[in-house]
Write a protein that holds these residues in place. Structure first.
Motif, PDB file in Angstrom:
ATOM      1  N   LYS A 119     -15.539  -2.574  -4.108  1.00  0.00           N
ATOM      2  CA  LYS A 119     -15.148  -3.987  -3.826  1.00  0.00           C
ATOM      3  C   LYS A 119     -13.565  -3.609  -3.554  1.00  0.00           C
ATOM      4  O   LYS A 119     -12.977  -3.256  -4.259  1.00  0.00           O
ATOM      5  N   PHE A 120     -13.246  -4.066  -2.216  1.00  0.00           N
ATOM      6  CA  PHE A 120     -11.784  -4.141  -1.838  1.00  0.00           C
ATOM      7  C   PHE A 120     -11.224  -5.583  -1.867  1.00  0.00           C
ATOM      8  O   PHE A 120     -11.687  -6.333  -1.571  1.00  0.00           O
ATOM      9  N   GLU A 121     -10.007  -5.568  -2.349  1.00  0.00           N
ATOM     10  CA  GLU A 121      -8.939  -6.809  -2.743  1.00  0.00           C
ATOM     11  C   GLU A 121      -7.573  -6.769  -2.314  1.00  0.00           C
ATOM     12  O   GLU A 121      -7.258  -5.494  -2.532  1.00  0.00           O
ATOM     13  N   MET A 122      -7.132  -7.625  -2.127  1.00  0.00           N
ATOM     14  CA  MET A 122      -5.645  -7.638  -1.954  1.00  0.00           C
ATOM     15  C   MET A 122      -5.068  -8.541  -3.054  1.00  0.00           C
ATOM     16  O   MET A 122      -5.687  -9.486  -3.267  1.00  0.00           O
ATOM     17  N   GLY A 143       3.355 -11.501   6.755  1.00  0.00           N
ATOM     18  CA  GLY A 143       2.115 -11.360   7.434  1.00  0.00           C
ATOM     19  C   GLY A 143       0.934 -10.899   6.823  1.00  0.00           C
ATOM     20  O   GLY A 143       0.029 -10.629   7.468  1.00  0.00           O
ATOM     21  N   GLY A 144       1.063 -10.917   5.502  1.00  0.00           N
ATOM     22  CA  GLY A 144      -0.007 -10.551   4.868  1.00  0.00           C
ATOM     23  C   GLY A 144      -0.466  -8.918   4.490  1.00  0.00           C
ATOM     24  O   GLY A 144      -1.420  -8.703   4.520  1.00  0.00           O
ATOM     25  N   ARG A 145       0.472  -8.435   4.712  1.00  0.00           N
ATOM     26  CA  ARG A 145       0.261  -6.665   4.876  1.00  0.00           C
ATOM     27  C   ARG A 145       0.449  -6.355   3.501  1.00  0.00           C
ATOM     28  O   ARG A 145       1.663  -6.201   3.070  1.00  0.00           O
ATOM     29  N   LEU A 146      -0.426  -6.419   2.489  1.00  0.00           N
ATOM     30  CA  LEU A 146      -0.528  -5.901   1.192  1.00  0.00           C
ATOM     31  C   LEU A 146      -1.460  -4.908   1.017  1.00  0.00           C
ATOM     32  O   LEU A 146      -2.521  -4.655   1.700  1.00  0.00           O
ATOM     33  N   PRO A 147      -1.003  -4.099  -0.205  1.00  0.00           N
ATOM     34  CA  PRO A 147      -2.017  -3.025  -0.189  1.00  0.00           C
ATOM     35  C   PRO A 147      -3.304  -3.216  -0.769  1.00  0.00           C
ATOM     36  O   PRO A 147      -3.332  -4.514  -1.047  1.00  0.00           O
ATOM     37  N   LEU A 148      -4.368  -2.380  -0.482  1.00  0.00           N
ATOM     38  CA  LEU A 148      -5.849  -2.505  -0.895  1.00  0.00           C
ATOM     39  C   LEU A 148      -5.875  -1.947  -2.164  1.00  0.00           C
ATOM     40  O   LEU A 148      -5.585  -1.000  -2.719  1.00  0.00           O
ATOM     41  N   HIS A 149      -6.745  -2.853  -3.081  1.00  0.00           N
ATOM     42  CA  HIS A 149      -7.278  -2.388  -4.369  1.00  0.00           C
ATOM     43  C   HIS A 149      -8.630  -2.203  -4.498  1.00  0.00           C
ATOM     44  O   HIS A 149      -9.278  -2.828  -3.630  1.00  0.00           O
TER      45      HIS A 149
END
Ligand code: UTP
Length: 467
Positions: free
Chosen positions: A361-364, A330-336
């Protein structure tokens, strides 16, 4: 726009310490007001608070993790797996595999006006990267006599341009209904103190949420349902910046499937310890791709007893996902986070100004899904055959190296078919281009040279295009 809505939105964000967004509000143009109110209205408060928590966590992260190497499956081993190849062909012929290109990046390093996939990269025809992918799929459709769906992820910033490019090129011969576009989400860019920032149009300063935004976007756009209704079980993921990607590669698909892997990734051997490529390794016991910027120097250079690099293989961002797995996480990935300078609009009396500011800047990242995948597998492959990324204008991974990578590959295929290819300084003297509809590997080139040309090619004496 109702005054009530305006006061609700302003009140909501003032209460979260964002009053700077509304400085000299009364003097702001109607368009700028509208842009900000719309962006704030669609910004999920839970998401904003999630980003804020990550920001605080990141600032206090000591970066201490236990890292161990992962040996990939050697290319000799998996390419020899005939049962794997047969399984892959069976899946393709049954329409159980679909293809996904992530093309939502900003391509800021290339500095090309327009989506990266529109870049004219092929050595002779100047065919765009999208055209090359389309031709690979055209060849595969013909080979397997089957509809093969291609999903293209863009960001809201380049969706329209990408769609128009396909329309104006008649989908490069693919049936329009087999090419689907969907858009990933955006994350707001923050200051180190967690303040939202403004863009020049008066709206929020936002960036695409990373290739890790893929699974949520597939779900939200209805593409996941579109796939499962059509019986798709495996999804072949690749990036827009690598025209050498080998699709469909039945071996890769079939071995992944026969081993019940939920996510498989292709990796290549690093050419030198400091090469800027995300290496594979276990992080605190979980399989991962470790960004080169997060990898300590002594680990980068660490060697085993035989003197081989301990962390020898890096990801080339070619993955296979089992669809059930993709749907379930479901797209639950950590943030970088990355800190970078951006140009933000500062509202002031008399119009405001655009200024450079440090921002977060935040990304997964999609490869973080490896940590939760069942039986993740790493397939070693050859850089020369599969990887020539287009990242920069000049230098490493540039327009020139990418084109040269294509020329080198096609020349090698020709040589393996017995054609003489004159070389100078280790490079083919003449440019060579082979359309994927003419041949997709050395073996198919041999067949096409024999059956599709009215003449025999023995030697390359001039620039040569085979279509
Ligand atoms: P990169 O990490 O190379 O980023 O993307 P980029 O934005 O394209 O380029 P730079 O760093 O600004 O120069 C790797 C792949 O992931 C896709 C890109 O389109 C590319 O295929 N990507 C990246 C997305 O689809 N969405 C994103 O938010 C980020």
């Amino acid at each position: 726009m109702s005054g009530q809505r305006e006061s609700r939105i302003i009140g909501q964000w003032r209460a979260r310490g964002q009053e700077h967004l509304f400085a000299s509000w009364r003097r702001r143009s109607a368009e700028k007001k509208k842009a900000l109110l719309n962006d704030l209205d669609s910004l999920n408060v839970d998401l904003y608070e999630h980003l804020l928590r990550q920001l605080h966590r990141q600032l206090s992260d000591t970066g201490q993790h236990r890292i161990e190497p992962i040996p990939p499956i050697s290319e000799a081993e998996w390419r020899e797996d005939e049962a794997g190849r047969r399984k892959g062909e069976e899946l393709l012929a049954a329409g159980k595999a679909a293809f996904l290109t992530v093309a939502g990046g900003q391509g800021s390093r290339l500095g090309f006006e327009g989506p990266k996939g529109c870049f004219p990269i092929s050595p002779i025809r100047d065919a765009s990267i999208f055209q090359i992918f389309a031709e690979k799929l055209l060849a595969a459709r013909k080979r397997y006599d089957r509809s093969l769906y291609w999903y293209i992820m863009t960001s809201p910033l380049n969706l329209e341009q990408t769609r128009l490019f396909f329309e104006s090129n008649a989908y490069f011969g693919l049936p329009e209904e087999e090419v689907l576009f969907f858009s990933q989400g955006l994350f707001p860019t923050l200051t180190v103190q967690g303040k939202l920032l403004l863009a020049e149009d008066g709206g929020l300063f936002q960036n695409p949420n990373g290739h890790g935004g893929t699974s949520a976007a597939l779900q939200d756009s209805g593409c996941l349902d579109h796939m499962s209704v059509r019986g798709v079980e495996e999804l072949f993921y690749f990036q827009v910046d690598n025209p050498l990607v080998r699709i469909p590669d039945p071996h890769f698909l079939g071995v992944h499937r026969l081993q019940d892997s939920q996510m498989s990734s292709k990796v290549i051997e690093k050419t030198y310890p400091e090469e800027k490529i995300g290496v594979i390794g276990y992080v605190d016991g979980k399989p991962a791709v470790i960004e080169y910027s997060d990898f300590a120097e002594e680990q980068m250079r660490a060697r085993d007893e035989q003197g081989n690099l301990l962390y020898s293989h890096g990801s080339i961002a070619i993955h296979l996902f089992n669809l059930d797995f993709l749907a379930s996480h479901g797209g639950r990935l950590p943030l970088h986070t990355t800190q970078k300078k951006i140009r933000t609009w500062i509202p002031e009396e008399g119009g405001g100004a655009v200024e450079e500011r440090e921002a977060i800047k935040f990304e997964m990242f999609i490869f973080d899904a490896l940590a939760t995948a069942g039986n993740p597998l790493f397939f070693e492959t050859s850089r020369e055959e599969e990887f020539a990324p287009l990242k920069n204008r000049t230098g490493r991974d540039s327009i020139e190296t990418c084109r040269q990578g294509m020329i080198n590959l096609y020349s090698r295929w020709l040589k393996s078919c017995g054609v003489e290819v004159p070389m100078r300084g280790g490079r083919p003297i003449h440019r060579v281009e082979i359309s994927p509809t003419f041949a997709w590997d050395a073996k198919s080139l041999g067949e096409s040279l024999k059956h599709r040309l009215p003449y025999t090619v023995n030697r390359i004496d001039e620039d040569t295009l085979l279509v």
